[in-house]
Design a protein around this motif. Structure first.
Motif, PDB file in Angstrom:
ATOM      1  N   GLU A  19       0.820  -1.207   0.000  1.00  0.00           N
ATOM      2  CA  GLU A  19       0.000   0.000   0.000  1.00  0.00           C
ATOM      3  C   GLU A  19       0.856   1.261   0.000  1.00  0.00           C
ATOM      4  N   SER A  20       2.035   1.196   0.579  1.00  0.00           N
ATOM      5  CA  SER A  20       2.961   2.334   0.495  1.00  0.00           C
ATOM      6  C   SER A  20       3.395   2.559  -0.950  1.00  0.00           C
ATOM      7  N   ARG A  21       3.651   1.460  -1.666  1.00  0.00           N
ATOM      8  CA  ARG A  21       4.016   1.585  -3.082  1.00  0.00           C
ATOM      9  C   ARG A  21       2.853   2.143  -3.899  1.00  0.00           C
ATOM     10  N   ILE A  22       1.629   1.727  -3.560  1.00  0.00           N
ATOM     11  CA  ILE A  22       0.468   2.251  -4.275  1.00  0.00           C
ATOM     12  C   ILE A  22       0.348   3.754  -4.067  1.00  0.00           C
ATOM     13  N   ARG A  23       0.530   4.208  -2.846  1.00  0.00           N
ATOM     14  CA  ARG A  23       0.478   5.651  -2.578  1.00  0.00           C
ATOM     15  C   ARG A  23       1.546   6.388  -3.386  1.00  0.00           C
ATOM     16  N   GLU A  24       2.742   5.828  -3.406  1.00  0.00           N
ATOM     17  CA  GLU A  24       3.835   6.460  -4.164  1.00  0.00           C
ATOM     18  C   GLU A  24       3.523   6.485  -5.657  1.00  0.00           C
ATOM     19  N   THR A  25       2.935   5.409  -6.162  1.00  0.00           N
ATOM     20  CA  THR A  25       2.621   5.327  -7.583  1.00  0.00           C
ATOM     21  C   THR A  25       1.526   6.310  -7.971  1.00  0.00           C
ATOM     22  N   VAL A  26       0.487   6.409  -7.148  1.00  0.00           N
ATOM     23  CA  VAL A  26      -0.575   7.370  -7.421  1.00  0.00           C
ATOM     24  C   VAL A  26      -0.001   8.784  -7.467  1.00  0.00           C
ATOM     25  N   GLU A  27       0.870   9.094  -6.517  1.00  0.00           N
ATOM     26  CA  GLU A  27       1.459  10.432  -6.460  1.00  0.00           C
ATOM     27  C   GLU A  27       2.361  10.688  -7.662  1.00  0.00           C
ATOM     28  N   ALA A  28       3.215   9.712  -7.987  1.00  0.00           N
ATOM     29  CA  ALA A  28       4.181   9.900  -9.060  1.00  0.00           C
ATOM     30  C   ALA A  28       3.515  10.015 -10.429  1.00  0.00           C
ATOM     31  N   SER A  29       2.404   9.336 -10.610  1.00  0.00           N
ATOM     32  CA  SER A  29       1.737   9.328 -11.918  1.00  0.00           C
ATOM     33  C   SER A  29       0.595  10.334 -12.014  1.00  0.00           C
ATOM     34  N   PHE A  30       0.397  11.121 -10.967  1.00  0.00           N
ATOM     35  CA  PHE A  30      -0.805  11.946 -10.917  1.00  0.00           C
ATOM     36  C   PHE A  30      -0.837  12.994 -12.032  1.00  0.00           C
ATOM     37  N   ASP A  31       0.268  13.694 -12.259  1.00  0.00           N
ATOM     38  CA  ASP A  31       0.287  14.724 -13.305  1.00  0.00           C
ATOM     39  C   ASP A  31      -0.007  14.110 -14.668  1.00  0.00           C
ATOM     40  N   ALA A  32       0.533  12.923 -14.916  1.00  0.00           N
ATOM     41  CA  ALA A  32       0.273  12.252 -16.196  1.00  0.00           C
ATOM     42  C   ALA A  32      -1.189  11.848 -16.308  1.00  0.00           C
ATOM     43  N   THR A  33      -1.794  11.431 -15.197  1.00  0.00           N
ATOM     44  CA  THR A  33      -3.210  11.058 -15.212  1.00  0.00           C
ATOM     45  C   THR A  33      -4.077  12.275 -15.489  1.00  0.00           C
ATOM     46  N   VAL A  34      -3.747  13.408 -14.889  1.00  0.00           N
ATOM     47  CA  VAL A  34      -4.495  14.644 -15.147  1.00  0.00           C
ATOM     48  C   VAL A  34      -4.345  15.051 -16.614  1.00  0.00           C
ATOM     49  N   ALA A  35      -3.157  14.845 -17.183  1.00  0.00           N
ATOM     50  CA  ALA A  35      -2.949  15.162 -18.593  1.00  0.00           C
ATOM     51  C   ALA A  35      -3.819  14.270 -19.483  1.00  0.00           C
ATOM     52  N   GLU A  36      -3.921  12.989 -19.134  1.00  0.00           N
ATOM     53  CA  GLU A  36      -4.797  12.087 -19.890  1.00  0.00           C
ATOM     54  C   GLU A  36      -6.256  12.504 -19.763  1.00  0.00           C
ATOM     55  N   LEU A  37      -6.655  12.892 -18.557  1.00  0.00           N
ATOM     56  CA  LEU A  37      -8.012  13.385 -18.348  1.00  0.00           C
ATOM     57  C   LEU A  37      -8.260  14.627 -19.203  1.00  0.00           C
ATOM     58  N   SER A  38      -7.287  15.508 -19.263  1.00  0.00           N
ATOM     59  CA  SER A  38      -7.428  16.725 -20.065  1.00  0.00           C
ATOM     60  C   SER A  38      -7.622  16.390 -21.537  1.00  0.00           C
ATOM     61  N   ASP A  39      -6.906  15.380 -22.013  1.00  0.00           N
ATOM     62  CA  ASP A  39      -7.086  14.955 -23.407  1.00  0.00           C
ATOM     63  C   ASP A  39      -8.514  14.473 -23.653  1.00  0.00           C
ATOM     64  N   LEU A  40      -9.077  13.750 -22.687  1.00  0.00           N
ATOM     65  CA  LEU A  40     -10.460  13.297 -22.838  1.00  0.00           C
ATOM     66  C   LEU A  40     -11.441  14.467 -22.827  1.00  0.00           C
ATOM     67  N   VAL A  41     -11.178  15.462 -21.973  1.00  0.00           N
ATOM     68  CA  VAL A  41     -12.069  16.620 -21.883  1.00  0.00           C
ATOM     69  C   VAL A  41     -12.101  17.375 -23.214  1.00  0.00           C
ATOM     70  N   ARG A  42     -11.009  17.328 -23.945  1.00  0.00           N
ATOM     71  CA  ARG A  42     -10.955  18.043 -25.238  1.00  0.00           C
ATOM     72  C   ARG A  42     -11.869  17.416 -26.286  1.00  0.00           C
ATOM     73  N   ILE A  43     -12.298  16.205 -26.059  1.00  0.00           N
ATOM     74  CA  ILE A  43     -13.201  15.536 -27.007  1.00  0.00           C
ATOM     75  C   ILE A  43     -14.640  15.898 -26.631  1.00  0.00           C
ATOM     76  N   PRO A  44     -15.368  16.614 -27.459  1.00  0.00           N
ATOM     77  CA  PRO A  44     -16.727  17.072 -27.105  1.00  0.00           C
ATOM     78  C   PRO A  44     -17.758  15.954 -27.264  1.00  0.00           C
ATOM     79  N   SER A  45     -17.690  14.970 -26.385  1.00  0.00           N
ATOM     80  CA  SER A  45     -18.495  13.758 -26.511  1.00  0.00           C
ATOM     81  C   SER A  45     -19.889  13.946 -25.914  1.00  0.00           C
ATOM     82  N   VAL A  46     -20.655  14.837 -26.498  1.00  0.00           N
ATOM     83  CA  VAL A  46     -22.025  15.104 -26.058  1.00  0.00           C
ATOM     84  C   VAL A  46     -22.937  14.049 -26.678  1.00  0.00           C
TER      85      VAL A  46
END
Length: 483
Positions: A19-46
């Protein structure tokens, strides 16, 4: 210490290290995950019919590609199912594309189904947005954009949690034995019209012991919430007629009731003087209600100074456990075309929320009785286009509820609050019907200021991180649990 105690201690240490490794992984990959989310937001999937459906296909394929990259699923596919009512036609109308994935459970582990939706609401008027709705912008710790919170963040919380657990297990030299299924719907914002058929056609692919529906909200940005109650929905068009043709308002006004007068008088009978619902037969539920004051209501809703809240009783009881009625549309001449005419007919859209525990068909009959009994001047009423959604109450005694509460407390450093939601998620009733043995957990990445469906929708990034960590801890613990 005997041999058994020693094994337990080693297992506890290994779990803590993972679980310590999971916390570290979530933290380390967070900016990349937000960037992926941003890419999805750019798609106007109405998913509304007036919008280009190709964007829904683009969004679905993007998510499917991310799932394939994880390399842990036996099946990843984009699928569609017939819209309800068209399934027996020679050429059935298909719903919007959904993403499905599954990996089989191993070594007796349970399977969890993760649900979210990749379609979004229409953006509304561009001038109501501080920044373009489909251009994600980071500001003051929030990601702004249509779908940033509802519900593309739900999609990415699933992907980010799975990735964190898989990576942490690999680093630890352990196996991912947990069964995982995903259902990323493409038409939740357009009434989930193919949902039931999709479940039936893909039942084996989606069957699970527990289901996480990541499409709700947290108590605030510091406190997680598990949604345990949802109101049901009843919506219909009401046509009100008093004349067979339009007449001159100067010639006959004062003697002939027009449809607008009848509509105003009739609709007003549905509330009492405090604004509480006054339709006989609409029931209330008995729910535990946390503290919530008028100041918070004003802050979260933008209630204008001098405008009073409506209803009676505890504020959250009015929102979670009592019915509510809104008039969401009126078909009548607009001001630009207003002539001095007695209007022969008016059609209104009535949208109601009903308390958990009440059947929507029963509530609809109560509406019909009330409106027919109160129709003024003998006005003729026609009820059209009824749309029902079942309410939902969670059985909080199950093992999955206990596990998700513990994961929330560990990820947020604060015990979760059990909440109700004034809105409805009607498809949950279909999940219950199709998978009666599965525990359903309604979680979310939103907070009270996310403004889902409204201009300037946004995601609080720290809430998003904690929600993703919650799910990762939950999955890791299920990976050690026997089905």
């Amino acid at each position: 210490m005997n041999h058994h105690d020693g094994d337990n201690a080693r297992q506890a240490q290994a779990a803590q290290a993972l679980e310590s490794r999971i916390r570290e992984t979530v933290e380390a990959s967070f900016d990349a995950t937000v960037a992926e989310l941003s890419d999805l937001v750019r798609i106007p999937s109405v998913s509304w019919p007036a919008f280009d459906p190709r964007h829904l296909g683009e969004s679905a394929e993007s998510i499917a590609g991310k799932l394939r990259e994880l390399g842990i699923f036996d099946v990843v596919d984009v699928r569609r199912a017939p819209v309800a009512g068209s399934e027996n036609a020679a050429d059935p109308e298909l719903g919007q594309p959904a993403v499905v994935a599954r990996r089989a459970a191993r070594n007796g582990r349970p399977t969890v189904l993760l649900y979210a939706h990749h379609d979004v609401q229409p953006p509304g008027k561009d001038e109501d947005w501080q920044t373009p709705p489909f251009e994600p912008v980071l500001r003051d710790g929030r990601l702004f954009g249509r779908g940033a919170a509802d519900d593309k963040a739900g999609v990415m919380s699933h992907l980010g949690a799975i990735r964190a657990v898989a990576d942490a297990l690999t680093e630890s030299g352990e196996d991912l034995d947990l069964g995982i299924a995903l259902f990323i719907e493409g038409e939740e914002e357009w009434a989930s019209q193919s949902f039931g058929n999709f479940l039936r056609e893909n039942r084996e692919l989606l069957a699970a012991d527990a289901i996480i529906v990541a499409d709700s909200s947290n108590w605030d940005t510091e406190t997680p919430a598990l949604t345990v109650a949802l109101r049901g929905a009843v919506a219909f068009n009401l046509k009100i007629e008093t004349l067979d043709r339009a007449s001159h308002s100067g010639m006959f006004g004062g003697a002939v009731p027009d449809a607008m007068l009848a509509a105003v008088r009739l609709l007003d009978t549905m509330w009492d003087k405090e604004g509480a619902v006054a339709v006989a037969g609409l029931r209330e539920a008995d729910l535990a209600i946390p503290e919530y004051d008028e100041a918070r209501l004003r802050e979260e809703t933008g209630l204008l100074d001098g405008v009073s809240p409506i209803g009676t009783g505890e504020i959250l009881s009015r929102i979670w456990a009592k019915p509510a009625i809104s008039i969401t549309g009126i078909d009548a001449p607009d001001i630009a075309n207003a002539s001095n005419t007695l209007i022969p007919s008016v059609t209104v859209r009535i949208s109601a929320r009903i308390a958990p525990g009440q059947d929507p068909a029963e509530a609809f009959e109560a509406f019909k009785r009330h409106l027919q009994d109160h129709a003024p001047f003998g006005a003729q009423l026609t009820f059209e286009d009824g749309d029902f959604g079942q309410a939902f109450l969670v059985d909080t005694s199950g093992w999955a509820v206990a596990e998700i509460r513990k994961a929330m407390a560990d990820a947020w450093d604060r015990d979760p609050v059990d909440t109700g939601i004034g809105g409805s998620i009607p498809f949950i009733a279909e999940l219950v019907e199709e998978f009666p043995g599965a525990e359903i957990l309604v979680t979310g990445v939103e907070d009270p200021d996310s403004r889902a469906h409204s201009p300037n929708e946004s995601l609080h990034l720290e809430t998003f991180r904690k929600a993703m960590l919650t799910e990762a801890l939950f999955l890791a613990r299920l990976n050690q649990r026997s089905a």
